[in-house]
Design a protein around this motif. Structure first.
Motif, PDB file in Angstrom:
ATOM      1  N   ILE A 155      -4.593   4.682   1.443  1.00  0.00           N
ATOM      2  CA  ILE A 155      -3.856   3.650   2.190  1.00  0.00           C
ATOM      3  C   ILE A 155      -4.702   3.163   3.366  1.00  0.00           C
ATOM      4  CG2 ILE A 155      -1.863   3.284   3.707  1.00  0.00           C
ATOM      5  CD1 ILE A 155      -0.272   5.079   1.766  1.00  0.00           C
ATOM      6  N   SER A 204      -5.910  -0.569   4.122  1.00  0.00           N
ATOM      7  CA  SER A 204      -5.622  -1.190   5.420  1.00  0.00           C
ATOM      8  C   SER A 204      -6.888  -1.724   6.063  1.00  0.00           C
ATOM      9  CB  SER A 204      -4.955  -0.183   6.351  1.00  0.00           C
ATOM     10  OG  SER A 204      -3.701   0.193   5.835  1.00  0.00           O
ATOM     11  N   ARG A 232      -3.774  10.520  -0.448  1.00  0.00           N
ATOM     12  CA  ARG A 232      -3.049   9.251  -0.572  1.00  0.00           C
ATOM     13  C   ARG A 232      -3.134   8.451   0.719  1.00  0.00           C
ATOM     14  NH1 ARG A 232       0.179   8.455  -5.410  1.00  0.00           N
ATOM     15  NH2 ARG A 232       0.369  10.438  -6.455  1.00  0.00           N
ATOM     16  N   GLU A 233      -3.001   9.117   1.845  1.00  0.00           N
ATOM     17  CA  GLU A 233      -3.099   8.432   3.136  1.00  0.00           C
ATOM     18  C   GLU A 233      -4.502   7.866   3.339  1.00  0.00           C
ATOM     19  OE1 GLU A 233      -0.944   7.693   5.907  1.00  0.00           O
ATOM     20  OE2 GLU A 233       0.423   7.948   4.236  1.00  0.00           O
ATOM     21  N   SER A 284       0.816  -1.214   0.000  1.00  0.00           N
ATOM     22  CA  SER A 284       0.000   0.000   0.000  1.00  0.00           C
ATOM     23  C   SER A 284       0.855   1.271   0.000  1.00  0.00           C
ATOM     24  CB  SER A 284      -0.957   0.000   1.195  1.00  0.00           C
ATOM     25  OG  SER A 284      -0.258   0.077   2.405  1.00  0.00           O
ATOM     26  N   GLU A 285       2.086   1.188   0.499  1.00  0.00           N
ATOM     27  CA  GLU A 285       2.969   2.360   0.514  1.00  0.00           C
ATOM     28  C   GLU A 285       3.929   2.377  -0.679  1.00  0.00           C
ATOM     29  OE1 GLU A 285       4.970   2.428   4.281  1.00  0.00           O
ATOM     30  OE2 GLU A 285       3.300   3.466   5.224  1.00  0.00           O
TER      31      GLU A 285
END
Length: 147
Positions: free
Chosen positions: A110, A114, A106-107, A27-28
């Motif tokens: 993610i 998650s 973007r976070e 994911s990163e």
């Protein structure tokens, strides 16, 4: 063939941790492909101070690096459009570091990945089992923080 109940708890925990690390790395990937490890860790640290922001001095202290190193790293993140320097409202001389809207989007993506991973990993469990699991994780974290 061994079942999960035949495997020691510590081995199960390490296997789960390995799969979580693999998922996080996936994911990163967008960040890791474009930035150094130092930049990624600095960015993660800045995200941890959101929404208040963090001063360069406090960022350097929390990362255990010099202010000069932090400054160079932050400058590259600013150039990449991930971090913004903003003046503090209470003291115009003070600069706070904050993630940009681009970084927050973007976070958020993610975070979605998650949550999907978490839901997939807990499929087939009851609400009570999930609640107990979260309590156990909380106790484990507290034990590790105190050691």
């Amino acid at each position: 063939m061994a079942t999960e109940s035949d495997i020691p708890a510590w081995q199960l925990l390490f296997e789960v941790a390995k799969r979580i690390r693999k998922n996080v790395a996936r994911s990163e990937k967008w960040l890791m492909d474009r930035h150094t490890v130092a930049q990624v860790r600095t960015f993660e640290e800045i995200m941890g101070f959101y929404p208040e922001g963090v001063s360069l001095r406090d960022l350097a202290k929390s990362r255990g690096i010099t202010a000069g190193t932090a400054s160079v790293t932050v400058s590259s993140l600013v150039a990449a459009g991930l971090v913004a320097r903003t003046r503090a409202t209470h003291d115009r001389r003070s600069v706070r570091l904050l993630p940009t809207k681009k970084a927050l989007r973007r976070e958020e993506k993610i975070g979605e990945l998650s949550r999907e991973f978490f839901e997939k990993s807990l499929a087939g469990t009851t609400p009570e089992e999930r609640e107990n699991f979260v309590k156990l994780l909380g106790k484990m974290l507290a034990n590790l923080k105190n050691s």
